[in-house]
Every structure is written in structure tokens, then in C-alpha cells.
Design an enzyme around this catalytic site. Sequence first.
Site, PDB file in Angstrom:
ATOM      1  N   ASP A 162      35.701  37.458  54.366  1.00 33.26           N
ATOM      2  CA  ASP A 162      36.224  38.091  53.162  1.00 33.26           C
ATOM      3  C   ASP A 162      35.069  38.588  52.289  1.00 33.26           C
ATOM      4  O   ASP A 162      34.268  39.384  52.748  1.00 33.26           O
ATOM      5  CB  ASP A 162      37.138  37.089  52.442  1.00 33.26           C
ATOM      6  CG  ASP A 162      37.918  37.683  51.291  1.00 33.26           C
ATOM      7  OD1 ASP A 162      38.968  38.295  51.543  1.00 33.26           O
ATOM      8  OD2 ASP A 162      37.483  37.505  50.135  1.00 33.26           O
ATOM      9  N   ARG A 163      34.946  38.132  51.049  1.00 31.83           N
ATOM     10  CA  ARG A 163      33.845  38.598  50.193  1.00 31.83           C
ATOM     11  C   ARG A 163      32.498  38.288  50.838  1.00 31.83           C
ATOM     12  O   ARG A 163      31.567  39.102  50.773  1.00 31.83           O
ATOM     13  CB  ARG A 163      33.900  37.914  48.813  1.00 31.83           C
ATOM     14  CG  ARG A 163      35.219  37.998  48.088  1.00 31.83           C
ATOM     15  CD  ARG A 163      35.718  39.402  47.903  1.00 31.83           C
ATOM     16  NE  ARG A 163      34.842  40.193  47.033  1.00 31.83           N
ATOM     17  CZ  ARG A 163      34.976  41.509  46.856  1.00 31.83           C
ATOM     18  NH1 ARG A 163      35.916  42.180  47.505  1.00 31.83           N
ATOM     19  NH2 ARG A 163      34.169  42.159  46.045  1.00 31.83           N
TER      20      ARG A 163
ATOM     21  N   HIS B   9      45.127  43.091  43.560  1.00 33.20           N
ATOM     22  CA  HIS B   9      44.044  42.426  42.844  1.00 33.20           C
ATOM     23  C   HIS B   9      42.760  43.264  42.870  1.00 33.20           C
ATOM     24  O   HIS B   9      41.939  43.179  41.944  1.00 33.20           O
ATOM     25  CB  HIS B   9      43.777  41.041  43.447  1.00 33.20           C
ATOM     26  CG  HIS B   9      43.385  41.059  44.894  1.00 33.20           C
ATOM     27  ND1 HIS B   9      44.208  41.556  45.878  1.00 33.20           N
ATOM     28  CD2 HIS B   9      42.243  40.642  45.521  1.00 33.20           C
ATOM     29  CE1 HIS B   9      43.597  41.458  47.048  1.00 33.20           C
ATOM     30  NE2 HIS B   9      42.417  40.912  46.862  1.00 33.20           N
TER      31      HIS B   9
ATOM     32  N   TYR C 296      34.275  41.763  42.215  1.00 36.07           N
ATOM     33  CA  TYR C 296      35.248  42.754  42.665  1.00 36.07           C
ATOM     34  C   TYR C 296      35.016  44.115  42.002  1.00 36.07           C
ATOM     35  O   TYR C 296      35.195  45.161  42.636  1.00 36.07           O
ATOM     36  CB  TYR C 296      36.668  42.263  42.383  1.00 36.07           C
ATOM     37  CG  TYR C 296      37.227  41.395  43.481  1.00 36.07           C
ATOM     38  CD1 TYR C 296      38.022  41.932  44.482  1.00 36.07           C
ATOM     39  CD2 TYR C 296      36.954  40.025  43.522  1.00 36.07           C
ATOM     40  CE1 TYR C 296      38.539  41.137  45.495  1.00 36.07           C
ATOM     41  CE2 TYR C 296      37.457  39.234  44.530  1.00 36.07           C
ATOM     42  CZ  TYR C 296      38.252  39.782  45.520  1.00 36.07           C
ATOM     43  OH  TYR C 296      38.747  39.003  46.522  1.00 36.07           O
TER      44      TYR C 296
ATOM     45  N   HIS D 258      44.890  34.692  56.914  1.00 34.83           N
ATOM     46  CA  HIS D 258      43.605  35.195  56.443  1.00 34.83           C
ATOM     47  C   HIS D 258      42.513  34.136  56.507  1.00 34.83           C
ATOM     48  O   HIS D 258      41.357  34.450  56.794  1.00 34.83           O
ATOM     49  CB  HIS D 258      43.776  35.682  55.000  1.00 34.83           C
ATOM     50  CG  HIS D 258      42.519  36.195  54.370  1.00 34.83           C
ATOM     51  ND1 HIS D 258      41.796  37.256  54.882  1.00 34.83           N
ATOM     52  CD2 HIS D 258      41.852  35.781  53.245  1.00 34.83           C
ATOM     53  CE1 HIS D 258      40.750  37.486  54.099  1.00 34.83           C
ATOM     54  NE2 HIS D 258      40.759  36.611  53.110  1.00 34.83           N
TER      55      HIS D 258
END
Length: 292
Positions: free
Chosen positions: A107-108, A152, A212, A272
Site C-alpha cells: 500500500d503506502r 479517501h 496522501y 487488501h
Amino acid sequence: MTPTIPGFDHQRIQVADGVALHTAVGGSGSPIVLLHGFPQTHLMWRHVAADLAADHTVICPDLRGYGASDKPADTDRATYAKRTMAADIVALARALGHERFALAGHDRGALVAFRTGLDHPAAITHLACLDVLPTLDMWEVMRGTSAAIGFHLYLMAQPPGLPEQLIAAAPDVFFGHFLDLWAHHPTAIPAHIRAAYLDACREAVPSIVADYRASAGIDVEHDQADRDAGNLLDMPVTVLQQDWGAALGFDAQALWSAWAPELAHTTVNCGHFMAEEAPERVIAELRKLLAR
């Protein structure tokens, strides 16, 4: 008591002026750094890290702005750029005595890993990215009603003020929403781990939003510059993803292949949070990568 990865030592390592990363280190052998995703901390790697530590030095930091790592104020648009966070990881590895290392991110953390591979190719022996698209591709393919799943991303891309206030008003509801929605097997994140994630996020709303926000701005610019220059990931690359590409109307493997000539792309049947939901599969695929 905050959960830990059994057998790992925990330390704070300075990686930039005013920024130290909380890091768990265990095992011995060739090094691999594991980078967590949202809304998690290094604890998401607890199963994978314990296995890999049998024959590797495993390094699991909290990214800047997350967990117990430092959270510098977002006073410059580069503060939470993936380029800056990638430099953190190279500095971290060097502080631990490793000029070259394997790198896996979810992910990030996968976006940081991707940027590290492009900016510091001489440092990265092998690269794995779990359940993400490169930032530039992500923004290009998200459209129409299917983009609602990424609400988001749009919320936290807004100028400072509104997203921080909205999220801080109900942080457990906001971050818990993703832990609940994205996990196909909720028991994979037990109550004490979930509580640790929420505790960490509650204290990090401004820095998570800044991370983000960078991905809607400076990170896109950096990716576009690399695309225009024809820069590629020249190390062996593994990408693990849910079967979400077809559902959203794009070919994830083709998008990744454009960046990674030595790509192994694999679909994993889970939610996920695959390092927690399907750790055996993730371990097997990372070991295949490290053998390439």
C-alpha cells in the site's frame, strides 16, 4: 502494552534532520526492508518478518508520519513526498550497515518502495510491491463510479484544514472503516493489533493526510518525470495484487509491466491486507523473489 514482533529489537534511527524512524530489526543474513501500508504500522509484517528472519536480516520501520516514528510538520510540499520517504529508507539501511538491500512494501509503503527503486537503483537488489498501483497510474485509471472506493484519496488531497478536521473528529470511525472494509478475513487482524493501529492513527492524522496529499501533487510530478525520461525499475520486481484490476476496468499487470521489465505479477486470493490475511503466500512469493 503495545504489541511487538517477537524476537525483534526495537530502536529509533535518525534518517534526516529532526526525523527518526521507529524500527524493528530481527534475524541475520542478507537484508530485506519491509514497509507497511495504511492504516497500519510495521506490525502488519509480524508473520512475514518472523519467517524471513530465519535467514535474513529483516528491518521493519514505521514510515515517517506513522506509528511511533517522527511526524514532522507539513511545512514544505516535499516533506511527505515519496522521494523524501525513499531517502529515509536508504538512510535507515545505511545506518544499520547495509548499502544494498531487498525492499518490499504494501500500500503506502509500496509507493515508497517504488520511488526508492527509481531514485536509488544501486541500493535495491530486489523489489516487491503489494496491492497498489504506481501513483501516476492510479490517478489515471480512477474514474466514474468505480472511483468511489477511493474516496479517501480525494478527501485527503484537499488543501490543509478540512480533511484534518473531519478525520480528527472521528478518527477511529474513519480508520476503522478501512480495516473493516478491506479485510476479507477480519480475524486476520486481531483485536489487540487493530487497537494498536487505531491508537497510532489517532495520533497521526495531520501527517497521514500530508502523505496522501503529496500523492495528489508532488508524487505525480515525480512519476511523470520518470515516465517522460523512460526511467524503469531495473531490478527483479514482484507485484502481488488482489483480483481487483479487472473489476475496476484496467489491466494492472500491463500497467506495472510498463515500469518493470523483470516483473513477476501474481494475484492473491484474499483482501487488501494480504501480509496478515495470506502470510504463507506472501512469504512464498517474497522468497521466490529473493532467489531471482
